[in-house]
Design a protein around this motif. Structure first.
Motif, PDB file in Angstrom:
ATOM      1  N   ASP A 175      36.079  40.461  39.641  1.00 28.38           N
ATOM      2  CA  ASP A 175      36.777  39.309  40.215  1.00 28.38           C
ATOM      3  C   ASP A 175      35.830  38.531  41.129  1.00 28.38           C
ATOM      4  N   GLU A 176      36.360  37.570  41.875  1.00 29.04           N
ATOM      5  CA  GLU A 176      35.507  36.701  42.683  1.00 29.04           C
ATOM      6  C   GLU A 176      34.762  37.464  43.774  1.00 29.04           C
ATOM      7  N   ASP A 177      35.267  38.629  44.171  1.00 29.65           N
ATOM      8  CA  ASP A 177      34.607  39.448  45.188  1.00 29.65           C
ATOM      9  C   ASP A 177      33.823  40.611  44.583  1.00 29.65           C
ATOM     10  N   GLU A 193      36.863  35.999  37.448  1.00 30.42           N
ATOM     11  CA  GLU A 193      35.950  34.942  37.906  1.00 30.42           C
ATOM     12  C   GLU A 193      34.477  35.247  37.629  1.00 30.42           C
ATOM     13  N   ASN A 194      34.067  36.498  37.722  1.00 30.01           N
ATOM     14  CA  ASN A 194      32.659  36.829  37.532  1.00 30.01           C
ATOM     15  C   ASN A 194      32.369  37.521  36.197  1.00 30.01           C
TER      16      ASN A 194
END
Length: 194
Positions: A60-62, A2-3
């Protein structure tokens, strides 16, 4: 992921409000180190990544770090009598002698996290040097705090920032026998701020 890649957040992202804060950078360093430790020590046969760099650390998103691109990886089987010394990897991340290469390359990533600079700056003139040489020169001149990116510099976090700088420099030691093992890197990073 995601990032995207760590490289994007350190070198391509131009939105000032999206700068990775110190706590996020430390989290990424710890996660990537644990991933390398898993490859080197836990999985069977052991794996040497051989291309550790910020563009191969995906987020990832986190903002949890994930190692990627295993195209240059090598399996280390117990019956291998030697490991190839073919020079592979990316300019700026390759250790001078290629031994313990993943740890050296990870040290460069730690410097990127601290300085927000690329391993090799594309510029002209004799004042242009690679990141590792510049950091060691600044350290020699007792100007360590000046290498820290202004976007993350915080007097209250100075001890933590300089601890990571010391870990990076241990990973980059010219004598590979004095370099930290990846397990030592994980332990040292986990100890920052404790």
């Amino acid at each position: 992921m995601e990032n995207g890649s760590l490289d994007y957040w350190l070198h391509e992202c131009v939105d000032e409000s999206s700068v990775l804060q110190w706590e996020t950078r430390l989290k990424i360093a710890r996660g990537a180190a644990k991933g390398l430790a898993f490859l080197h020590k836990v999985c069977e046969p052991h794996i040497v990544h051989r291309d550790v760099k910020s563009s191969n650390i995906l987020l990832d998103e986190d903002f949890k770090a994930h190692l990627a691109d295993f195209g240059l990886s090598r399996l280390l089987r117990p019956y291998d009598t030697h490991v190839t010394t073919d020079l592979v990897g990316t300019l700026g991340y390759i250790p001078p002698e290629y031994s313990r290469g993943d740890v050296y390359s990870f040290g460069v990533v730690l410097l990127e996290l601290l300085t927000s600079r690329r391993p090799v700056e594309v510029c002209k003139g004799k004042n242009c040097r690679d990141l590792v040489s510049w950091v060691f020169q600044m350290k020699f001149e007792k100007r360590e705090s000046e290498v820290i990116a202004s976007s993350i510099w915080n007097k209250d976090k100075e001890k933590e920032l300089l601890e990571m700088l010391e870990i990076a420099c241990r990973c980059l030691d010219h004598d590979p026998r004095r370099r930290h093992s990846i397990d030592e890197v994980v332990s040292c990073l986990d100890g920052i701020g404790m």
